[in-house]
Design a protein around this motif. Sequence first.
Motif, short mmCIF file in Angstrom:
data_model
loop_
_atom_site.label_atom_id
_atom_site.label_comp_id
_atom_site.label_asym_id
_atom_site.label_seq_id
_atom_site.Cartn_x
_atom_site.Cartn_y
_atom_site.Cartn_z
N THR B 248 0.78 -1.15 0.03
CA THR B 248 0.04 0.01 -0.07
C THR B 248 0.96 1.30 -0.10
O THR B 248 0.61 2.31 -0.84
N SER B 249 2.10 1.25 0.93
CA SER B 249 2.83 2.37 0.74
C SER B 249 3.41 2.75 -0.40
O SER B 249 3.74 3.93 -0.86
N ILE B 250 3.94 1.63 -1.35
CA ILE B 250 4.49 1.79 -2.66
C ILE B 250 3.39 2.46 -3.58
O ILE B 250 3.48 3.49 -4.37
N ARG B 251 2.04 1.83 -3.60
CA ARG B 251 1.01 1.97 -4.62
C ARG B 251 0.61 3.51 -4.15
O ARG B 251 0.42 4.07 -5.05
N GLU B 252 0.44 3.89 -3.04
CA GLU B 252 -0.24 5.08 -2.69
C GLU B 252 0.79 6.19 -2.53
O GLU B 252 0.59 7.50 -1.84
N HIS B 253 2.17 5.85 -2.80
CA HIS B 253 3.42 6.84 -2.68
C HIS B 253 3.55 7.43 -1.15
O HIS B 253 3.70 8.45 -0.84
N ARG B 254 3.32 6.50 -0.09
CA ARG B 254 3.42 6.83 1.23
C ARG B 254 4.75 6.22 1.73
O ARG B 254 5.10 6.68 2.89
N HIS B 255 5.33 5.71 1.09
CA HIS B 255 6.67 5.06 1.40
C HIS B 255 7.78 6.30 1.35
O HIS B 255 7.69 7.30 0.81
#
Lengths: 497, 359
Positions: B248-255
Amino acid sequence: MSRAAESVTRGSRVERETHAKALRAWLPQHAVLDQVEELRPYECDGLSAYRKLPLLVVLPDAVEQVQAVMRYCARQQIPVVARGAGTGLSGGALPLENGVLLSLAKFNRILDIDLVNRTARVQPGVRNLAITEAVSASGFYYAPDPSSQIACSIGGNVAENAGGLHCLKYGLTVHNIMKLQVVTVNGDLITIGSDGLDSPGYDLLALMTGSEGMLGIIVEITVRLLPTPESAKLIMASFAEVEKAGNAVGDIIATGIIPGGLEMMDNMATRATEDFVHAGYDVDAAAILLCELDGTPEEVDDDILRVKGALQRSGCTDIRIARDEQERQLFWSGRKAAFPAAGRISPDYYCIDGTIPRRQIGKVLTRIAEMGREYGLRVANVFHAGDGNLHPLILYDGNKPGELERTEELGGKILELCVEVGGTITGEHGVGVEKIDQMCVQFSPQELTQFHALKRAFDPKELLNPGKAVPTLSRCAEFGAMHVRKGELKFPHLERF
Amino acid sequence: MEPASIPDKDIAEELCHTVKRAASEGTPLRIQGADTKAFYGRHSEGLVVDVRAHSGVVSYEPSELVITARAGTRLADLKSVMAERGQMLGFEPPSYADDATLGGTIACGFSGPRRPYSGAARDFVLGTRVINGRGELMRFGGQVMKNVAGYDVSRLMVGALGTLGVIAEVSLKVLPIPAREATVRLSLRVEDAIRRMNEWAGQPIPVSATCHYDDNLWVRLSGSEKGIAAAMARIGGDAVDDVADFWTSIREHRHAFFDGVRPLWRLSVPQGSPPCSLDGDTLIEWGGGQRWLKTEASAETIRADIARMGGHAVLFRGGDRSSEVFQPLHPGVLELHRNLKDAFDPERIFNCGRMYEDF
């Protein structure tokens, strides 16, 4: 002398000689055909009920030659019909009397295979199966596999967005190509798509796929290659009622498994093929389902058990799992030979290509059988059940007066039934000349007008395969009027917005 | 049909009326859902057409693997309706914000980590209802898996950034949620990671996502219990917990990679391409096919480098949004774009300049 030959008037002969001479300045002598006996093999494609002699046939073998042909034809305003292997079933490559037939048959080379990126760059005349043959030793294949795959060309596959037995899981042609080289109507060479997973701007790759030669001439294709599944197993189930077999399709999907292939054949189809190829089908069943599961051996073993359970709950009367690869191929051989098998039990047959929501399969097959009886014609059904793509085969005898006309009328009615239940008139064969009237049923005048505007964005003078795929509004008006004259408006209860 | 748990409203007629009036008055329009992707594309101004009120699931037949919903439907609502029936969107679209709508997602053509293994947004679109620049509501494609009647206008709309029409409704093919998912992490340098990802993609291994960053390669596997166990034995590495959060963090650019103020570039290149030599931080997804680059390098430098690799570069976030953010098109292809724009939007009122300055 046939009707087509009679139409070769003196005027067109002069025209033919003039254009042939001009084109020979750009193409090798033998690549421009202008003698009636040379033109004859090109008068029809796989839909042989329609025939016309083209003005000329050109057989270029280099992209520059295709560009030269297009430049000349654009200047002279001569229509151009592109042709691959000529196996299409909707008359998409039917020539025009005043047009050049542009055969891509000499573009038959595989240019490059890139196993790191899993792509192959091929010319349009390469046979569909030849791609898989070229990469299978490396553990890859090209997924879309129309039943004509030993003969049909990849260029034609792109033009028609061809499908096959494995679409539900692996997609249609549009899902399995990456890049095209296209010669525009003016003879310019452009690249559409890319070697990456997407490209900037509009999705012209999707637009070109299935555009039936109306937007450009495809001269090179980059296809995706997939790793060959390690394991594939086939289950064959028999049903005492067609309706139950239809419902079983939904029950299999409901297990959460997407089968590699899911095909259905009715009794007339199994009997015809069994006599022909002895595939071991249950000829007493009202219908059989062929369900292929592929993946890693571990996955396939799991899936087989779950699908077997679903089939049993759906009320099948018999289940057989192909014992080995040889038996799997044998079970498939009947399905793949179904069309020629129909040709053995009837002098002629007419194949239809409507697609419907799966839940309607039982109802639609019952209705087709009723309609067949009304018209006094036999209909065999063999089709891609997994994606609801029907292929009713109407059996007829073209030598009996009126039988072809009755067959075409029944075919039209079946297509309209497909639209009525929420489906489409063509799943994978294309509209061509064959289903052009039924486009008037599926699309509103505004939608058809939008299609024409879209075509003119690529081809303002409408020289590429004109008159195919999208009917003019006046043609639709005539088609509607014809049926009003008979006292029956087509599906008056359907919305027409 | 399944009952929709979300507000159900059809304002297609109203939308048509708005478009007709704008066309007759020559008023530029800015089509928007929740405006959660305002950062994307070029800067564009116009009278706002809010599509959010046109919402709700129109039909959902799990056994048909098809869902149809109005464009204003929230992506999150759509996903939860499907999750209840054990299904999902195969292209795993990012939302970037809670309110993201289906229409905006399709107009941007965004796909998530599953893209190289299951397909892109455009691969799952079966049909659309679209309002053209004359204010006519038209239906293309349908709700069946195979449909070759007419040009594929539905897929043309995907990623067109609303420049060709107002997407009013979308029918999508859906997929079953895999029985099980697991993620492993391998310690690998970038060159080796690219090589390995492409080797696996050429073998029948049920990989469903890949990400390389900071000398670590994460690999997600999806399938049956036994299938995943066999694949894990084959590729090695360490099993990772909190799997869903990572992807999710990769997909949503929250990483953490996506933090910071440097312009973010999206590089789309052939999957097996070697690491690019541009200065900046890189995170690689999609088996090597999608590479995120945070850099101050000039657009010209980046585009020239990526074009050499056979790919294209998008200035995804930040930077100068008034110059071109997408890779310039070949003149012949650009002409087709202009012609298509005129074919769908003759008065040129839809999202002008959002994709390219010309249209």
